[in-house]
Scaffold this motif. Structure first.
Motif, PDB file in Angstrom:
ATOM      1  N   PRO A 199       0.780  -1.235   0.000  1.00 40.87           N
ATOM      2  CA  PRO A 199       0.000   0.000   0.000  1.00 40.87           C
ATOM      3  C   PRO A 199       0.809   1.281   0.000  1.00 40.87           C
ATOM      4  N   ALA A 200       2.135   1.196   0.125  1.00 45.28           N
ATOM      5  CA  ALA A 200       2.946   2.412   0.182  1.00 45.28           C
ATOM      6  C   ALA A 200       4.339   2.114  -0.368  1.00 45.28           C
ATOM      7  N   PHE A 201       4.917   3.108  -1.049  1.00 47.67           N
ATOM      8  CA  PHE A 201       6.235   2.938  -1.659  1.00 47.67           C
ATOM      9  C   PHE A 201       7.059   4.221  -1.510  1.00 47.67           C
ATOM     10  N   PHE A 202       8.384   4.038  -1.548  1.00 49.46           N
ATOM     11  CA  PHE A 202       9.279   5.192  -1.636  1.00 49.46           C
ATOM     12  C   PHE A 202       9.504   5.607  -3.085  1.00 49.46           C
ATOM     13  N   ASN A 203       9.265   4.687  -4.018  1.00 48.45           N
ATOM     14  CA  ASN A 203       9.425   5.019  -5.436  1.00 48.45           C
ATOM     15  C   ASN A 203       8.547   4.098  -6.270  1.00 48.45           C
ATOM     16  N   HIS A 204       8.428   4.440  -7.519  1.00 45.58           N
ATOM     17  CA  HIS A 204       7.666   3.624  -8.461  1.00 45.58           C
ATOM     18  C   HIS A 204       8.226   3.905  -9.847  1.00 45.58           C
ATOM     19  N   PHE A 205       8.098   2.931 -10.750  1.00 43.07           N
ATOM     20  CA  PHE A 205       8.561   3.110 -12.125  1.00 43.07           C
ATOM     21  C   PHE A 205       7.392   2.912 -13.085  1.00 43.07           C
ATOM     22  N   ILE A 206       7.260   3.837 -14.022  1.00 44.21           N
ATOM     23  CA  ILE A 206       6.260   3.739 -15.072  1.00 44.21           C
ATOM     24  C   ILE A 206       6.958   4.003 -16.404  1.00 44.21           C
ATOM     25  N   VAL A 207       6.201   4.115 -17.481  1.00 43.93           N
ATOM     26  CA  VAL A 207       6.766   4.278 -18.827  1.00 43.93           C
ATOM     27  C   VAL A 207       6.098   5.461 -19.509  1.00 43.93           C
ATOM     28  N   LYS A 208       6.896   6.221 -20.237  1.00 45.72           N
ATOM     29  CA  LYS A 208       6.359   7.333 -21.034  1.00 45.72           C
ATOM     30  C   LYS A 208       6.660   7.087 -22.501  1.00 45.72           C
ATOM     31  N   HIS A 209       5.637   7.178 -23.326  1.00 44.97           N
ATOM     32  CA  HIS A 209       5.812   7.149 -24.781  1.00 44.97           C
ATOM     33  C   HIS A 209       5.009   8.289 -25.376  1.00 44.97           C
ATOM     34  N   ASP A 210       5.661   9.102 -26.155  1.00 43.75           N
ATOM     35  CA  ASP A 210       5.016  10.256 -26.767  1.00 43.75           C
ATOM     36  C   ASP A 210       4.427  11.138 -25.659  1.00 43.75           C
ATOM     37  N   THR A 211       3.138  11.336 -25.609  1.00 45.76           N
ATOM     38  CA  THR A 211       2.536  12.224 -24.620  1.00 45.76           C
ATOM     39  C   THR A 211       1.815  11.470 -23.507  1.00 45.76           C
ATOM     40  N   HIS A 212       1.998  10.158 -23.415  1.00 42.07           N
ATOM     41  CA  HIS A 212       1.222   9.386 -22.444  1.00 42.07           C
ATOM     42  C   HIS A 212       2.126   8.596 -21.497  1.00 42.07           C
ATOM     43  N   PHE A 213       1.626   8.439 -20.273  1.00 44.36           N
ATOM     44  CA  PHE A 213       2.261   7.603 -19.264  1.00 44.36           C
ATOM     45  C   PHE A 213       1.516   6.267 -19.186  1.00 44.36           C
ATOM     46  N   TYR A 214       2.307   5.185 -19.043  1.00 41.72           N
ATOM     47  CA  TYR A 214       1.755   3.836 -18.940  1.00 41.72           C
ATOM     48  C   TYR A 214       2.274   3.211 -17.643  1.00 41.72           C
ATOM     49  N   ASP A 215       1.379   2.601 -16.892  1.00 38.59           N
ATOM     50  CA  ASP A 215       1.746   1.953 -15.631  1.00 38.59           C
ATOM     51  C   ASP A 215       1.477   0.446 -15.765  1.00 38.59           C
ATOM     52  N   PRO A 216       2.431  -0.305 -16.344  1.00 38.22           N
ATOM     53  CA  PRO A 216       2.180  -1.722 -16.611  1.00 38.22           C
ATOM     54  C   PRO A 216       2.033  -2.558 -15.346  1.00 38.22           C
ATOM     55  N   SER A 217       2.557  -2.105 -14.213  1.00 43.26           N
ATOM     56  CA  SER A 217       2.430  -2.865 -12.973  1.00 43.26           C
ATOM     57  C   SER A 217       0.969  -3.025 -12.570  1.00 43.26           C
ATOM     58  N   TYR A 218       0.191  -1.963 -12.815  1.00 45.57           N
ATOM     59  CA  TYR A 218      -1.220  -1.977 -12.440  1.00 45.57           C
ATOM     60  C   TYR A 218      -2.150  -2.150 -13.641  1.00 45.57           C
ATOM     61  N   GLY A 219      -1.623  -1.991 -14.846  1.00 43.74           N
ATOM     62  CA  GLY A 219      -2.470  -2.122 -16.025  1.00 43.74           C
ATOM     63  C   GLY A 219      -3.521  -1.043 -16.131  1.00 43.74           C
ATOM     64  N   SER A 220      -3.241   0.116 -15.563  1.00 46.12           N
ATOM     65  CA  SER A 220      -4.203   1.218 -15.645  1.00 46.12           C
ATOM     66  C   SER A 220      -4.200   1.814 -17.044  1.00 46.12           C
ATOM     67  N   ALA A 221      -5.245   2.554 -17.367  1.00 49.37           N
ATOM     68  CA  ALA A 221      -5.360   3.152 -18.700  1.00 49.37           C
ATOM     69  C   ALA A 221      -4.244   4.168 -18.924  1.00 49.37           C
ATOM     70  N   PRO A 222      -3.807   4.353 -20.173  1.00 50.85           N
ATOM     71  CA  PRO A 222      -2.813   5.388 -20.463  1.00 50.85           C
ATOM     72  C   PRO A 222      -3.282   6.750 -19.953  1.00 50.85           C
ATOM     73  N   ILE A 223      -2.335   7.514 -19.414  1.00 55.15           N
ATOM     74  CA  ILE A 223      -2.642   8.794 -18.773  1.00 55.15           C
ATOM     75  C   ILE A 223      -1.823   9.890 -19.418  1.00 55.15           C
ATOM     76  N   GLY A 224      -2.441  11.087 -19.594  1.00 57.10           N
ATOM     77  CA  GLY A 224      -1.801  12.160 -20.331  1.00 57.10           C
ATOM     78  C   GLY A 224      -0.961  13.114 -19.501  1.00 57.10           C
ATOM     79  N   THR A 225      -1.202  13.211 -18.185  1.00 58.87           N
ATOM     80  CA  THR A 225      -0.470  14.180 -17.376  1.00 58.87           C
ATOM     81  C   THR A 225      -0.096  13.573 -16.021  1.00 58.87           C
ATOM     82  N   GLN A 226       0.917  14.160 -15.399  1.00 62.52           N
ATOM     83  CA  GLN A 226       1.317  13.722 -14.065  1.00 62.52           C
ATOM     84  C   GLN A 226       0.185  13.930 -13.070  1.00 62.52           C
TER      85      GLN A 226
END
Length: 319
Positions: A249-276
């Motif tokens: 439930p809590a982390f000091f860091n996390h890693f996601i992926v950015k391609h073009d204008t979208h962020f992808y969070d493959p760990s959770y499989g959430s939908a692509p996101i456009g902004t922080q």
């Protein structure tokens, strides 16, 4: 391709046998034509360098199966059936670059992006299977997991695919997605480090609360660390990750992926996101201070404020 044939009737003298195979790959019919010398005593012959004059359809594809019907024409006596073969064939968008084209990466991406002809189409559709949170490893059909808390040590693609339990940290899942894109020649997806601040990250003092947490009232301590962790800031059932209904439930860091204008969070499989800001509001509920054992900055009161830093590890720059 290379084709291998059993010799069912041996000739009395060496003779030339024409061979051809025909198969349908999507909208295209491919024909492979060559010849081979068969000698007395041969029980098996191989013909190499078979190539079709017709191209595969110019799109990402997974042909499963791709069936080819074979014929043989021994010594120009006429064509007759010579069996059939069945193949699993992957077609990538561009030449693989910088990573082994692991079977699992090819299978997920080529099935997901079937029919795509552009980079953006590939990225969007190859990521879609992650949203099911039910990915499996091809060699043994073992489910791949985000954070089995007792054993997870994998931090890259190779380790995730090689590990016995198929469990990986967020770093391995981010590299898994990036390496999957590289199988198609897409090399401009970047690994993003998410932290409170680099200074706090280096000393492991401040981190973030992964949804869902509940802040009780105003808390009993002065701002910014207003709530005692556990009693005044409570962990609730959270957001599911890959094959894991309740990641840590809590982390000091996390890693996601950015391609073009979208962020992808493959760990959770959430939908692509456009902004922080959208990522933060959908992913965290606040911050915690580990030495103090307290929480603060409830996201419900900071919806328009970015509480974290996003660092592009390719450019080593804050986004």
């Amino acid at each position: 391709m290379t084709a291998k044939f059993d010799v069912t009737r041996q000739p009395s003298a060496s003779e030339t046998v024409e061979v051809r195979g025909r198969g349908t790959f999507g909208s295209a019919t491919l024909e492979f034509l060559s010849s081979i010398t068969v000698s007395p005593g041969d029980v098996e012959v191989t013909v190499s360098g078979l190539a079709s004059a017709t191209n595969l359809p110019n799109q990402v594809a997974c042909y499963d199966p791709a069936n080819i019907t074979w014929e043989a024409n021994p010594a120009a006596t006429g064509w007759a059936g010579a069996g059939s073969s069945s193949h699993l064939c992957y077609v990538v968008l561009g030449a693989p670059s910088g990573t082994p084209a692991y079977w699992t990466l090819l299978d997920i991406s080529c099935r997901g992006a079937q029919g795509q002809t552009t980079e953006n189409g590939l990225v969007t559709n190859a990521y879609a299977p992650f949203q099911s949170r039910s990915l499996t490893r091809k060699r043994d059909s073992h489910g791949l997991t985000y954070w089995n808390p007792t054993t997870t040590t994998c931090m890259n693609t190779h380790a995730l695919l090689a590990s016995g339990d198929g469990s990986g940290q967020c770093g391995s899942w981010s590299e898994f997605l990036i390496d999957m894109f590289k199988c198609h020649g897409v090399t401009n997806a970047d690994k993003i480090l998410v932290v409170r601040t680099l200074a706090a990250h280096s000393s492991a003092t401040e981190g973030f609360l992964v949804k869902n947490w509940s802040f009780a009232g105003a808390g009993s301590h002065p701002a910014p660390w207003t709530h005692l962790m556990g009693s005044e800031c409570s962990n609730l059932p959270g957001v599911a990750g890959q094959r894991n209904p309740e990641p840590p439930p809590a982390f000091f860091n996390h890693f996601i992926v950015k391609h073009d204008t979208h962020f992808y969070d493959p760990s959770y499989g959430s939908a692509p996101i456009g902004t922080q800001s959208v990522w933060e509001n959908g992913s965290i509920d606040g911050l915690f201070n580990d030495p103090l054992g307290r929480c603060g900055y409830p996201k419900a009161s900071n919806a328009t404020t970015n509480l974290l830093e996003f660092w592009n590890l390719t450019t080593n720059a804050r986004i």
